[in-house]
Design a protein around this motif. Structure first.
Motif, PDB file in Angstrom:
ATOM      1  N   LYS A  45      77.514  54.698 -44.982  1.00 29.66           N
ATOM      2  CA  LYS A  45      77.989  54.749 -43.606  1.00 29.66           C
ATOM      3  C   LYS A  45      77.676  53.906 -42.712  1.00 29.66           C
ATOM      4  O   LYS A  45      78.513  53.312 -41.813  1.00 29.66           O
ATOM      5  CB  LYS A  45      78.076  56.291 -43.407  1.00 29.66           C
ATOM      6  N   ALA A  46      76.381  53.716 -42.641  1.00 27.64           N
ATOM      7  CA  ALA A  46      75.958  52.936 -41.664  1.00 27.64           C
ATOM      8  C   ALA A  46      76.209  51.389 -41.803  1.00 27.64           C
ATOM      9  O   ALA A  46      76.419  50.608 -40.930  1.00 27.64           O
ATOM     10  CB  ALA A  46      74.363  52.920 -41.828  1.00 27.64           C
ATOM     11  N   SER A  47      76.391  51.052 -43.124  1.00 29.49           N
ATOM     12  CA  SER A  47      76.881  49.597 -43.343  1.00 29.49           C
ATOM     13  C   SER A  47      78.258  49.410 -43.285  1.00 29.49           C
ATOM     14  O   SER A  47      78.436  48.366 -42.610  1.00 29.49           O
ATOM     15  CB  SER A  47      76.629  49.463 -44.979  1.00 29.49           C
ATOM     16  N   ARG A  48      79.340  50.379 -43.215  1.00 32.78           N
ATOM     17  CA  ARG A  48      80.809  50.157 -42.727  1.00 32.78           C
ATOM     18  C   ARG A  48      80.641  49.934 -41.373  1.00 32.78           C
ATOM     19  O   ARG A  48      81.474  48.825 -40.850  1.00 32.78           O
ATOM     20  CB  ARG A  48      81.355  51.420 -43.085  1.00 32.78           C
ATOM     21  N   ALA A 101      81.177  49.382 -49.528  1.00 31.16           N
ATOM     22  CA  ALA A 101      80.946  50.475 -48.908  1.00 31.16           C
ATOM     23  C   ALA A 101      81.824  51.598 -48.631  1.00 31.16           C
ATOM     24  O   ALA A 101      81.456  52.706 -48.171  1.00 31.16           O
ATOM     25  CB  ALA A 101      80.366  49.866 -47.507  1.00 31.16           C
ATOM     26  N   ALA A 102      83.010  51.440 -48.719  1.00 36.32           N
ATOM     27  CA  ALA A 102      84.095  52.200 -48.582  1.00 36.32           C
ATOM     28  C   ALA A 102      84.422  52.994 -49.559  1.00 36.32           C
ATOM     29  O   ALA A 102      85.485  53.858 -49.547  1.00 36.32           O
ATOM     30  CB  ALA A 102      85.518  51.535 -47.744  1.00 36.32           C
ATOM     31  N   LYS A 103      84.059  52.697 -50.591  1.00 33.82           N
ATOM     32  CA  LYS A 103      84.306  53.509 -51.912  1.00 33.82           C
ATOM     33  C   LYS A 103      84.123  55.063 -51.984  1.00 33.82           C
ATOM     34  O   LYS A 103      84.821  55.622 -52.497  1.00 33.82           O
ATOM     35  CB  LYS A 103      83.513  52.937 -53.187  1.00 33.82           C
ATOM     36  N   CYS A 112      85.430  54.854 -41.602  1.00 34.09           N
ATOM     37  CA  CYS A 112      86.318  54.598 -42.516  1.00 34.09           C
ATOM     38  C   CYS A 112      87.595  54.216 -41.806  1.00 34.09           C
ATOM     39  O   CYS A 112      88.165  55.149 -41.174  1.00 34.09           O
ATOM     40  CB  CYS A 112      86.777  55.745 -43.567  1.00 34.09           C
ATOM     41  N   VAL A 113      88.039  52.675 -41.930  1.00 32.19           N
ATOM     42  CA  VAL A 113      89.136  52.395 -41.113  1.00 32.19           C
ATOM     43  C   VAL A 113      90.350  51.922 -42.026  1.00 32.19           C
ATOM     44  O   VAL A 113      91.227  50.996 -41.737  1.00 32.19           O
ATOM     45  CB  VAL A 113      88.847  51.419 -40.208  1.00 32.19           C
ATOM     46  N   GLY A 114      90.473  52.447 -43.321  1.00 38.38           N
ATOM     47  CA  GLY A 114      91.344  52.075 -44.454  1.00 38.38           C
ATOM     48  C   GLY A 114      90.712  51.171 -45.427  1.00 38.38           C
ATOM     49  O   GLY A 114      89.327  51.425 -45.667  1.00 38.38           O
ATOM     50  N   HIS A 115      91.771  50.520 -45.985  1.00 39.27           N
ATOM     51  CA  HIS A 115      91.318  49.627 -47.170  1.00 39.27           C
ATOM     52  C   HIS A 115      91.674  48.629 -47.053  1.00 39.27           C
ATOM     53  O   HIS A 115      92.612  47.980 -47.579  1.00 39.27           O
ATOM     54  CB  HIS A 115      92.020  50.445 -48.468  1.00 39.27           C
ATOM     55  N   PRO A 116      91.071  47.614 -46.373  1.00 42.98           N
ATOM     56  CA  PRO A 116      91.226  46.209 -45.922  1.00 42.98           C
ATOM     57  C   PRO A 116      91.481  45.270 -47.242  1.00 42.98           C
ATOM     58  O   PRO A 116      90.501  45.378 -48.083  1.00 42.98           O
ATOM     59  CB  PRO A 116      90.520  45.635 -44.969  1.00 42.98           C
ATOM     60  N   ALA A 117      92.520  44.808 -47.338  1.00 44.36           N
ATOM     61  CA  ALA A 117      92.778  43.786 -48.874  1.00 44.36           C
ATOM     62  C   ALA A 117      92.332  42.527 -48.173  1.00 44.36           C
ATOM     63  O   ALA A 117      92.637  41.518 -49.248  1.00 44.36           O
ATOM     64  CB  ALA A 117      93.988  44.243 -49.240  1.00 44.36           C
ATOM     65  N   LEU A 342      71.948  46.390 -44.322  1.00 48.60           N
ATOM     66  CA  LEU A 342      73.148  47.102 -43.961  1.00 48.60           C
ATOM     67  C   LEU A 342      74.391  46.020 -44.016  1.00 48.60           C
ATOM     68  O   LEU A 342      75.713  46.369 -44.386  1.00 48.60           O
ATOM     69  CB  LEU A 342      73.127  47.778 -42.707  1.00 48.60           C
ATOM     70  N   ILE A 343      74.281  44.864 -43.351  1.00 45.89           N
ATOM     71  CA  ILE A 343      75.560  44.079 -43.127  1.00 45.89           C
ATOM     72  C   ILE A 343      75.602  43.414 -44.355  1.00 45.89           C
ATOM     73  O   ILE A 343      77.033  43.120 -44.700  1.00 45.89           O
ATOM     74  CB  ILE A 343      75.124  43.125 -41.836  1.00 45.89           C
ATOM     75  N   LYS A 344      74.696  42.740 -44.947  1.00 47.76           N
ATOM     76  CA  LYS A 344      74.847  41.994 -46.266  1.00 47.76           C
ATOM     77  C   LYS A 344      75.078  42.729 -47.521  1.00 47.76           C
ATOM     78  O   LYS A 344      75.549  42.166 -48.330  1.00 47.76           O
ATOM     79  CB  LYS A 344      73.479  40.905 -46.208  1.00 47.76           C
TER      80      LYS A 344
END
Length: 382
Positions: A45-48, A101-103, A112-117, A342-344
């Motif tokens: 969550k923090a990573s997203r 991270a969004a899995k 959670c902002v969707g599933h960017p492709a 968290l970012i990497k």
């Protein structure tokens, strides 16, 4: 977007870097994130959230002109191709990292902002992200945005100078690696510049790692190893690195891109390491690994054939603690490294066992991250 770009330019022009390195180091307050990150769900969550802020900052930095970067970094020339390559690589990694991270996203989760492709999707979501941030997290967002821009400026400056000034920012060939290809949430600890004199910081770092059941790769300077060997014996020195791995940092800490004797520096250090440590460690000694880490990350662009002939890989890094820097305190190192992790979401952490900050910062980092990440064994760094 034009407004964001102008704000980024205005902020960047206050960066005031110089040829030897950035004058301002990226700092952040991890305490502004109000939830624990010591579980996979908490880390994700923090990573997203962090990745979305980071991606938006990358997008703003893409708009900078060569003149903007020259003025901000106090450099004479800008390799635009290299700078764009790094920015595009970071965006691609950010997309992959957000997808990982969004899995485990749940309903109603504001991160959670969707599933960017694609990176375009990610940037679109990142641009709209601000509207979904809870009021209690605005201070966190603003602080992380400042950190992201400062960190990107650190790295973008290196990219703008590459390859005229080589560094960890990019590879010259496939015998060089930096941790970008590690699996998700996997990290490797590394230390440079040791060993110190007996009972010094190197010994205390090794004791700290043993107490925390962690291993690392120690990139050793040949001249420091020789001094330590003269004061003791090979068996004692091998036992000092029990459970750890040792590799070469060259004979002296100077640029191997400019030093006429750089090849001798490497072969001398390799011979000394091989005489003290076995290639694969037993339970009672450390392991010698066929890696070379260039001081400052600087090596010659055409050095690949030499390293291949020597059977060496060039081991770089992608998470710099800045623990050598007097501008950065031990607490700030913890803030910086947790945020970058968290970012990497994977990579090689750079510390120095000749400075005291790592031995106190790392136990806190281990504790706060808990079981959310996996620390790779030093015998399997790739």
């Amino acid at each position: 977007m034009r407004t964001i770009c102008l704000l980024a330019i205005g902020w960047l022009l206050s960066f005031a870097g110089h040829a030897a390195g950035p004058a301002t180091i990226a700092k952040v307050n991890r305490q502004l994130w109000q939830e624990p990150v010591n579980t996979t769900a908490g880390f994700d969550k923090a990573s997203r959230a962090a990745i979305l802020v980071y991606a938006q900052s990358l997008q703003a930095m893409q708009k900078l002109s060569d003149a903007d970067m020259k003025a901000a970094f106090k450099i004479k020339t800008v390799n635009r191709t290299s700078a764009n390559k790094w920015l595009n690589k970071e965006l691609a990694l950010s997309l992959r990292n957000y997808q990982s991270a969004a899995k485990n996203c749940g309903a109603g989760d504001w991160t959670c902002v969707g599933h960017p492709a694609s990176t375009a999707d990610l940037l679109k979501h990142a641009g709209n992200f601000g509207a979904s941030i809870p009021a209690t997290m605005i201070q966190w967002h603003d602080n992380l945005q400042q950190f992201s821009r400062a960190y990107i400026a650190e790295q973008l400056r290196l990219a703008a100078l590459f390859p005229t000034v080589s560094s960890e920012i990019d590879n010259f060939n496939d015998r060089e690696w930096n941790g970008d290809d590690f699996a998700d949430r996997q990290f490797l600890l590394t230390f440079d510049d040791g060993p110190t004199k007996a009972h010094g910081d190197s010994d205390e770092v090794l004791q700290m790692l043993a107490a925390n059941r962690k291993s690392a790769v120690f990139f050793i300077l040949g001249e420091n190893l020789q001094k330590r060997l003269t004061a003791t014996d090979a068996k004692t020195l091998a036992e000092l690195y029990k459970g750890q791995c040792v590799a070469s940092h060259g004979w002296e800490h100077q640029s191997h891109a400019k030093w006429a004797d750089w090849q001798d520096s490497i072969t001398r250090t390799q011979s000394l390491l091989a005489s003290v440590l076995p290639k694969r460690g037993s339970e009672n000694t450390g392991s010698y690994l066929p890696f070379f880490r260039p001081p400052y990350g600087q090596r010659k662009a055409d050095s690949g054939p030499f390293f291949q002939q020597q059977g060496l890989q060039v081991a770089l890094w992608n998470l710099d603690s800045q623990d050598w820097n007097k501008q950065v305190t031990g607490d700030e190192i913890i803030d910086r490294m947790i945020t970058l992790m968290l970012i990497k979401r994977h990579g090689v952490l750079l510390f120095h066992d000749v400075h005291p900050k790592a031995k106190t910062a790392l136990p806190v980092l281990f504790s706060e991250l808990g079981n959310a990440v996996m620390w790779r064994d030093c015998d399997q760094p790739m």
